[in-house]
Design an enzyme around this catalytic site. Sequence first.
Site, mmCIF file in Angstrom:
data_model
loop_
_atom_site.group_PDB
_atom_site.id
_atom_site.type_symbol
_atom_site.label_atom_id
_atom_site.label_comp_id
_atom_site.label_asym_id
_atom_site.label_seq_id
_atom_site.Cartn_x
_atom_site.Cartn_y
_atom_site.Cartn_z
ATOM 1 N N LYS A 70 0.829 -1.214 0.000
ATOM 2 C CA LYS A 70 0.000 0.000 0.000
ATOM 3 C C LYS A 70 0.864 1.266 0.000
ATOM 4 O O LYS A 70 0.612 2.194 -0.764
ATOM 5 C CB LYS A 70 -0.937 -0.043 1.206
ATOM 6 C CG LYS A 70 -1.948 1.082 1.263
ATOM 7 C CD LYS A 70 -3.023 0.815 2.280
ATOM 8 C CE LYS A 70 -2.518 0.804 3.697
ATOM 9 N NZ LYS A 70 -2.067 -0.490 4.212
ATOM 10 N N THR A 72 4.010 1.479 -0.924
ATOM 11 C CA THR A 72 4.720 1.491 -2.205
ATOM 12 C C THR A 72 3.833 2.074 -3.296
ATOM 13 O O THR A 72 4.274 2.909 -4.104
ATOM 14 C CB THR A 72 5.148 0.061 -2.583
ATOM 15 O OG1 THR A 72 5.982 -0.461 -1.540
ATOM 16 C CG2 THR A 72 5.900 0.027 -3.895
ATOM 17 N N ARG A 93 2.100 7.912 7.111
ATOM 18 C CA ARG A 93 2.361 7.709 8.534
ATOM 19 C C ARG A 93 3.840 7.421 8.750
ATOM 20 O O ARG A 93 4.536 6.963 7.854
ATOM 21 C CB ARG A 93 1.531 6.537 9.065
ATOM 22 C CG ARG A 93 0.028 6.776 9.062
ATOM 23 C CD ARG A 93 -0.719 5.524 9.462
ATOM 24 N NE ARG A 93 -0.449 4.435 8.524
ATOM 25 C CZ ARG A 93 -0.619 3.134 8.790
ATOM 26 N NH1 ARG A 93 -1.027 2.776 9.984
ATOM 27 N NH2 ARG A 93 -0.380 2.231 7.893
ATOM 28 N N LYS A 104 6.859 -7.239 9.719
ATOM 29 C CA LYS A 104 6.367 -6.544 8.534
ATOM 30 C C LYS A 104 7.437 -5.663 7.878
ATOM 31 O O LYS A 104 7.338 -5.303 6.710
ATOM 32 C CB LYS A 104 5.146 -5.686 8.914
ATOM 33 C CG LYS A 104 4.353 -5.150 7.737
ATOM 34 C CD LYS A 104 3.072 -4.500 8.238
ATOM 35 C CE LYS A 104 2.217 -4.009 7.074
ATOM 36 N NZ LYS A 104 2.788 -2.827 6.431
ATOM 37 N N ALA A 272 -3.930 0.755 12.416
ATOM 38 C CA ALA A 272 -5.362 0.744 12.114
ATOM 39 C C ALA A 272 -6.089 -0.421 12.770
ATOM 40 O O ALA A 272 -7.313 -0.415 12.832
ATOM 41 C CB ALA A 272 -5.577 0.683 10.601
ATOM 42 N N PHE A 300 -3.701 -0.916 6.973
ATOM 43 C CA PHE A 300 -4.288 -2.238 6.774
ATOM 44 C C PHE A 300 -5.402 -2.192 5.724
ATOM 45 O O PHE A 300 -5.365 -1.389 4.798
ATOM 46 C CB PHE A 300 -4.755 -2.835 8.098
ATOM 47 C CG PHE A 300 -3.615 -3.184 9.025
ATOM 48 C CD1 PHE A 300 -2.585 -4.005 8.610
ATOM 49 C CD2 PHE A 300 -3.561 -2.672 10.304
ATOM 50 C CE1 PHE A 300 -1.526 -4.324 9.444
ATOM 51 C CE2 PHE A 300 -2.505 -2.985 11.160
ATOM 52 C CZ PHE A 300 -1.487 -3.816 10.729
ATOM 53 N N PHE A 381 3.320 -8.572 -9.452
ATOM 54 C CA PHE A 381 4.426 -9.466 -9.167
ATOM 55 C C PHE A 381 4.804 -10.185 -10.457
ATOM 56 O O PHE A 381 3.935 -10.430 -11.319
ATOM 57 C CB PHE A 381 4.035 -10.495 -8.099
ATOM 58 C CG PHE A 381 4.095 -9.976 -6.687
ATOM 59 C CD1 PHE A 381 5.093 -10.384 -5.820
ATOM 60 C CD2 PHE A 381 3.140 -9.082 -6.219
ATOM 61 C CE1 PHE A 381 5.157 -9.911 -4.518
ATOM 62 C CE2 PHE A 381 3.185 -8.606 -4.917
ATOM 63 C CZ PHE A 381 4.210 -9.025 -4.061
ATOM 64 N N TRP A 409 6.901 -0.684 -8.031
ATOM 65 C CA TRP A 409 8.019 -1.281 -7.310
ATOM 66 C C TRP A 409 9.219 -1.436 -8.244
ATOM 67 O O TRP A 409 10.349 -1.137 -7.864
ATOM 68 C CB TRP A 409 7.613 -2.643 -6.742
ATOM 69 C CG TRP A 409 8.650 -3.234 -5.829
ATOM 70 C CD1 TRP A 409 8.726 -3.092 -4.470
ATOM 71 C CD2 TRP A 409 9.778 -4.037 -6.203
ATOM 72 N NE1 TRP A 409 9.837 -3.763 -3.974
ATOM 73 C CE2 TRP A 409 10.500 -4.349 -5.021
ATOM 74 C CE3 TRP A 409 10.250 -4.523 -7.421
ATOM 75 C CZ2 TRP A 409 11.653 -5.133 -5.035
ATOM 76 C CZ3 TRP A 409 11.407 -5.292 -7.437
ATOM 77 C CH2 TRP A 409 12.103 -5.590 -6.251
#
Length: 555
Positions: A70, A72, A93, A104, A272, A300, A381, A409
């Site tokens: 998210k 990224t 954030r 994470k 969140a 999230f 991906f 990415w």
Amino acid sequence: MKSDIEIAQGAAPLPIAAIAEACGVDEAYIEPYGRYKAKVDCRLLRETARPDGKLVLVTAITPTPAGEGKTTTTVGLADGLRKIGKKAVVALREPSLGPVFGIKGGAAGGGYAQVIPMEDINLHFTGDFHAIGAANNLLAALLDNHIQQGNALGIDPKQITWRRCVDMNDRQLRNIVDGLGGRMQGVPREDGFDITVASEVMAVLCLASDIPDLKARLGRIVVGYTYAGAPVTARDLKAEGAMAALLKDALKPNLVQTLEHTPALIHGGPFANIAHGCNSVTATRMALKLGDYAITEAGFGADLGAEKFLDIKCRMAGLKPDAVVIVATVRALKHHGGAAREDLGREDLTALERGLPNLLQHVDNIKHVFGLPCVVAINAFPTDTEAELRLVEDRCRALGVNVALSQVWAKGGEGGRALAEEVVRLCEQPSDFRYSYDLDGSIEDKLEAICRRVYRADGVALTPNARKQAQRLTELGFGGLPICMAKTQYSFSDDPALLGAPRGFTITVRNIKVSAGAGFLVALTGDIMTMPGLPKAPAAEKIDVDENGRISGLF
């Protein structure tokens, strides 16, 4: 293939003064923290007459433990908007040290869609979280000292609700007994720690508009109850002034840049799943003033971060999003469809079909519960096949929602062009923004609305203790506040094992507490905890620094 930190360390950032100048921030408002990061004085908001830009919220499907990209996507979208000639500013954030050293990883984006300096942002940054922890723990110290010094307010030690905090996943501190060692060592009582991002001080900082508002909110914090059952506040303990003094610099948003020199404001970091999950109102408002497009994210999945962004933050701050981006991955959708972790890289249209209802429910919520236009961004991906991508696209378009392939990415802003063009189009579409519940309903009514309308539960069940708390909070005048659900991020339900878009379940609320300073009620569901623990193999085991101070292992 280069790691995220290797990509970030190989970048050539511009001096922060050049980033400020590019987005029209006069040097009078800039307080540099080294060459590549700075605080922006909140006076900027009061002293600028610029009109607001468009507000774009980036959210996601129900995530897997590794996250769905998210941040990224948020960074890459802002860079993509610049690629098509639009002036964009990111509002994110700040990362917590808990996930950085846990499972994470950091929260500075990834690949060629990152904010930098990545190491600083993911570690101590400008010290905001330390200031929040200090203010939280000062209040705890003043509370216990008041009891030790005679307890003039008549505080019941068994009804203290204020906990200490530390910005680290440390399960050992969840529940403790302190004040041991004799009469002069404090009053023995049960206590505990929350992670800093769950502290109400974090929520207060993120929702406060200026120092007077900050002090007023801090003063309203309820720390416990008297023997007679009356709430005791930080103002009763004369704590709000000293707490605000610790937070005066932390209140100012932090300015950094993306790898492609797009301005980024990074400020505040409530989770969140246990808090309200959004960066500060001040940073969001500042991004709206500095860019034609302000790109922000909520934590999230959309059932948590987006719901709280819309029902709490937008309601309190008078914000209205112009468009929403829902980030998804084919891998995660196959996970929600029951595919084994080791098989997520293989084409599996059957598992993908079974997992798609999760994405479609988030889409339906944004469009029909909240009345906002949205686009699905597939975070690509290399293992995604054409057939899988086509299936996602077809099912979304059946709901009237476009899908954009996001390759940020691997390609940075260039890989976000298609998403940026769709976002620009959506921002010009009419919308009928609304909240998922009305404030004038009872606490139970608001809980029921969130559970039925957003989660699609059969309803909500309050434990006897939670029902008693709801009644008492209503009697004390807190019944009209919005609801902040503390719920697992891994499911629409309160059971992390229920993947996809489950039906036939009930949400159990076991505890309701007031965050009077933040201005909402926190409803704790299931087994959600406000102090996470480290995994069996913490990310910290792979983080190191060499003799030249160069950090490795961050991601």
